[in-house]
Enzyme design. Structure first.
Site, PDB file in Angstrom:
ATOM      1  N   HIS A   6      43.451 -44.117  42.397  1.00 36.44           N
ATOM      2  CA  HIS A   6      42.645 -45.089  43.131  1.00 36.44           C
ATOM      3  C   HIS A   6      42.706 -44.827  44.629  1.00 36.44           C
ATOM      4  CE1 HIS A   6      46.471 -47.555  43.483  1.00 36.44           C
ATOM      5  NE2 HIS A   6      45.997 -47.694  44.711  1.00 36.44           N
ATOM      6  N   ARG A  10      40.661 -52.402  52.772  1.00 46.03           N
ATOM      7  CA  ARG A  10      40.886 -53.816  53.078  1.00 46.03           C
ATOM      8  C   ARG A  10      39.522 -54.473  53.298  1.00 46.03           C
ATOM      9  NH1 ARG A  10      46.239 -54.034  53.747  1.00 46.03           N
ATOM     10  NH2 ARG A  10      47.275 -52.200  54.592  1.00 46.03           N
ATOM     11  N   GLU A  53      40.485 -49.953  44.881  1.00 47.82           N
ATOM     12  CA  GLU A  53      41.340 -51.129  45.066  1.00 47.82           C
ATOM     13  C   GLU A  53      40.901 -51.852  46.331  1.00 47.82           C
ATOM     14  OE1 GLU A  53      45.703 -51.859  46.837  1.00 47.82           O
ATOM     15  OE2 GLU A  53      45.673 -50.493  45.111  1.00 47.82           O
ATOM     16  N   GLU A 122      29.177 -42.285  50.442  1.00 46.72           N
ATOM     17  CA  GLU A 122      28.233 -41.187  50.263  1.00 46.72           C
ATOM     18  C   GLU A 122      27.801 -41.175  48.801  1.00 46.72           C
ATOM     19  OE1 GLU A 122      27.925 -36.420  51.222  1.00 46.72           O
ATOM     20  OE2 GLU A 122      29.899 -37.303  50.869  1.00 46.72           O
TER      21      GLU A 122
END
Length: 131
Positions: A6, A10, A53, A122
């Site tokens: 992963h 934030r 995440e 992208e």
């Protein structure tokens, strides 16, 4: 050998970010871990085991400063033009499609789109090394 599982970013608004990633890339909540001062939300889809995440720091009201160190997250799609049209229709404002051909031969077709916190994603057409 290590296996990438992963990447974390934030985000300021959990619901807004979950809605964006669901609409833009079909990512849904695979797991959600709630702690006293932060929440971790893992997003995935059936295309890969790699997850995104989202870290939500509770009580934060100011947008994050992405600085000049963040690059981008990349995803691949079967048809970049169709995906660009779908995201445009959804009001998500993807940037223009680029045919990257530094030596005269197209080696990548892509566009960028920003998530609600300004992270750049992208979107590459599948082919070559971008499967």
């Amino acid at each position: 050998m290590a296996k990438a599982i992963h990447t974390m970013i934030r985000v300021l608004d959990e619901a807004r970010s979950i809605a964006f990633y669901r609409q833009a890339f079909g990512l849904t909540v695979a797991d959600r871990l709630d702690f006293d001062s932060f929440t971790l939300v893992y997003l995935s889809n059936p295309e890969t085991t790699f997850e995104l995440e989202l870290t939500v720091n509770k009580g934060r009201t100011q947008p994050y400063d992405l600085g000049d160190g963040y690059g981008h997250l990349a995803v691949s799609v079967a048809d970049v033009a169709a995906e660009h049209a779908r995201l445009t229709e959804a009001g998500l404002s993807p940037r223009k499609i680029v045919d990257f051909a530094p030596a005269g031969t197209v080696i990548a077709r892509f566009f960028f789109i920003a998530d609600p916190d300004g992270y750049q994603i992208e979107v590459l057409e599948r082919g070559g090394r971008y499967l």
